[in-house]
Each structure stands twice: as C-alpha cells, then as structure tokens.
Design a protein around this motif. Structure first.
Motif, PDB file in Angstrom:
ATOM      1  N   LEU A 133       0.901  -1.080  -0.111  1.00 33.56           N
ATOM      2  CA  LEU A 133       0.074   0.080  -0.016  1.00 33.56           C
ATOM      3  C   LEU A 133       0.885   1.124   0.002  1.00 33.56           C
ATOM      4  O   LEU A 133       1.904   1.047   0.690  1.00 33.56           O
ATOM      5  CB  LEU A 133      -0.840   0.240   1.322  1.00 33.56           C
ATOM      6  N   PRO A 180      -0.170   4.910   1.029  1.00 34.33           N
ATOM      7  CA  PRO A 180      -1.191   5.745   1.752  1.00 34.33           C
ATOM      8  C   PRO A 180      -0.692   7.210   1.275  1.00 34.33           C
ATOM      9  O   PRO A 180       0.331   7.737   1.828  1.00 34.33           O
ATOM     10  CB  PRO A 180      -1.106   5.480   3.174  1.00 34.33           C
ATOM     11  N   VAL A 220      -4.113   4.181  -1.565  1.00 33.50           N
ATOM     12  CA  VAL A 220      -5.130   4.547  -0.658  1.00 33.50           C
ATOM     13  C   VAL A 220      -5.072   5.558   0.193  1.00 33.50           C
ATOM     14  O   VAL A 220      -3.891   6.019   0.139  1.00 33.50           O
ATOM     15  CB  VAL A 220      -5.452   3.118   0.027  1.00 33.50           C
ATOM     16  N   GLN A 221      -6.114   6.422   0.588  1.00 33.86           N
ATOM     17  CA  GLN A 221      -6.022   7.458   1.136  1.00 33.86           C
ATOM     18  C   GLN A 221      -6.221   7.236   2.697  1.00 33.86           C
ATOM     19  O   GLN A 221      -6.878   6.260   3.019  1.00 33.86           O
ATOM     20  CB  GLN A 221      -7.118   8.674   0.877  1.00 33.86           C
ATOM     21  N   LEU A 243      -7.093   3.662   7.421  1.00 30.76           N
ATOM     22  CA  LEU A 243      -7.134   4.154   6.098  1.00 30.76           C
ATOM     23  C   LEU A 243      -8.564   3.764   5.319  1.00 30.76           C
ATOM     24  O   LEU A 243      -9.369   3.026   6.203  1.00 30.76           O
ATOM     25  CB  LEU A 243      -6.257   2.803   5.037  1.00 30.76           C
ATOM     26  N   GLY A 264      -9.552   1.400  -2.264  1.00 33.31           N
ATOM     27  CA  GLY A 264      -8.470   1.961  -2.903  1.00 33.31           C
ATOM     28  C   GLY A 264      -8.541   1.830  -4.392  1.00 33.31           C
ATOM     29  O   GLY A 264      -9.336   1.170  -4.829  1.00 33.31           O
ATOM     30  N   ARG A 316     -10.447  -0.638  -8.754  1.00 38.81           N
ATOM     31  CA  ARG A 316     -10.441  -0.410  -7.360  1.00 38.81           C
ATOM     32  C   ARG A 316     -10.600  -1.840  -6.450  1.00 38.81           C
ATOM     33  O   ARG A 316     -10.558  -2.938  -7.068  1.00 38.81           O
ATOM     34  CB  ARG A 316     -11.834   0.260  -7.040  1.00 38.81           C
ATOM     35  N   ARG A 370     -11.096  -3.501  -2.260  1.00 38.92           N
ATOM     36  CA  ARG A 370     -11.505  -3.218  -0.950  1.00 38.92           C
ATOM     37  C   ARG A 370     -10.631  -3.940   0.189  1.00 38.92           C
ATOM     38  O   ARG A 370     -10.039  -5.005  -0.404  1.00 38.92           O
ATOM     39  CB  ARG A 370     -12.832  -3.989  -0.756  1.00 38.92           C
ATOM     40  N   GLN A 397     -12.474  10.592  -2.201  1.00 39.28           N
ATOM     41  CA  GLN A 397     -13.017   9.458  -1.724  1.00 39.28           C
ATOM     42  C   GLN A 397     -14.339   9.219  -2.297  1.00 39.28           C
ATOM     43  O   GLN A 397     -14.393   7.984  -2.718  1.00 39.28           O
ATOM     44  CB  GLN A 397     -12.993   9.205  -0.385  1.00 39.28           C
TER      45      GLN A 397
END
Length: 223
Positions: free
Chosen positions: A31, A33, A71-72, A87, A91, A116, A118, A200
C-alpha cells in the motif's frame, strides 16, 4: 553430455494492461497511503518516491506484478509517532507503466489505474511499508471497456471553470477541451483540488453516472 543447470528463476509474466483480468490481481498488495492522491481506473498518476519504505515498495512491485495499492489515509495525521493512520476501505490498484530511478535511489514513476479494491485486512509490515489482503471482485467492471454515459459536457466544463475562478486557480483549458469524454471523466476528478473526503467519494462512486453527479455537486459548491 549433461549441460549446466540453469538456476535462474523464471521471470513472472506480466500481462499487458488491456489483458489484465481478475485472476491477475494478487490477493495481497503493498500500500501507498497518500492523502489527496486520487487514482481512478484508466487514470495516470505521477509519483515521486523518496522515503526508504516506499522505495522498497517500488522495488518489490517491479520484481513482481508491478502493482501498487493507492489508498487515502482516513485521517491526516502522519505516523511519525509510530502509529499508522487509519485507511479508507476502498483504494485503486496502480500499475507501474514508466519509471526513472535517480542516482540517489529515489524514483519518479507513473501509475496507470487498473481497478478499485477493498481492503480485507492488513498484514504485518514488509520492509517498512504496509501490506493488505484485498478483494477486487466487486469492481470487476473496472477491467472492462466502459460505457461512457451521456452527459452535458458543456455544463460540466462551465462548472469546472466557475470552480477554478472562485478559487483563483488556473488550468490549461485547451488541453481539457480536447479530452474525449472518458478522459475528461477520469482526469477531471484527479486533477481538481478537492479535499480528501470528496476525492474518496469520487473513487467510491458506483457508476460513471454517479461520478458525474458527484462532480456537479462538488463543482457547484460555493468557495
């Protein structure tokens, strides 16, 4: 006569972008972020990678699937206190489609959005970066050729110009005007200075029609 055994491990086959299927998406991904960084399927996101843990992430991705999970963080605090920020659950997988490694070991790279995902759960850190088990089955449509919805393009562009004007921002309008509809619906959300929650919401919009409606809501909001 017996030849010398080749102990070189076989190179992993990396499918072309247009050939990627759900089966090519690994169950686990590293990831990245990054608040405010929106990657959408078929979008292109430039990144400068300089932290050691994320250089390791890029190294590992280049050696395998070339996929990184963008991902944010769900809160803006950093993790300098040793506690990783939470998170968002959704994403977007990005495929490294170009990169330059600088003399100091940092990277300039471009990600192309694939699909995308999950987050199911996070696993332990790997070389300092976060790793998660993911599922993209709910977003299988991201891997298919999209049906571009019918929308009022002129109205959307007028809303964008008004949004930028209210905030004193400039843009290369000739390039935006020349985009086809699909590129516009992908690039416009990524380039616009929306906040984390707005970006988002655009990422999680179930359909392109929903994305258009969300864009109008955000662009028409007063400064």
């Amino acid at each position: 006569m017996t030849g010398r055994a080749d102990l070189t491990p076989p190179r992993r086959r990396v499918p072309r972008l247009e050939d990627i299927t759900l089966a090519d998406i690994p169950p686990e991904v590293g990831l990245f972020p990054l608040p405010g960084a929106l990657l959408l399927p078929r979008g292109k996101l430039p990144l400068n990678v300089f932290e050691a843990r994320y250089r390791a992430l890029v190294d590992d991705a280049l050696a395998s699937s070339r996929l990184i999970g963008m991902v944010q963080p769900s809160r803006e605090e950093d993790d300098s206190d040793g506690e990783s920020p939470g998170l968002f659950a959704i994403g977007c997988l990005g495929r490294i489609t170009s990169f330059t490694e600088r003399a100091d070991g940092t990277y300039a790279l471009a990600l192309t959005g694939i699909a995308r995902f999950r987050i199911l759960r996070e696993d332990k850190l790997r070389c300092g970066y976060r790793v998660a088990r993911i599922d993209s089955s709910s977003f299988i449509g991201d891997l298919m050729e999209p049906d571009v919805p019918s929308f009022d393009r002129a109205r959307l562009l007028d809303a964008l110009r008004g949004y930028f004007a209210r905030r004193g921002l400039s843009a290369r309008w000739s390039l935006i005007d020349d985009m086809d509809d699909m590129s516009l619906l992908t690039t416009l959300p990524m380039m616009s200075p929306f906040d984390v929650l707005e970006k988002q919401a655009l990422l999680e919009a179930p359909t392109l029609d929903d994305r258009v409606r969300a864009l109008h809501t955000m662009l028409d909001a007063p400064a």
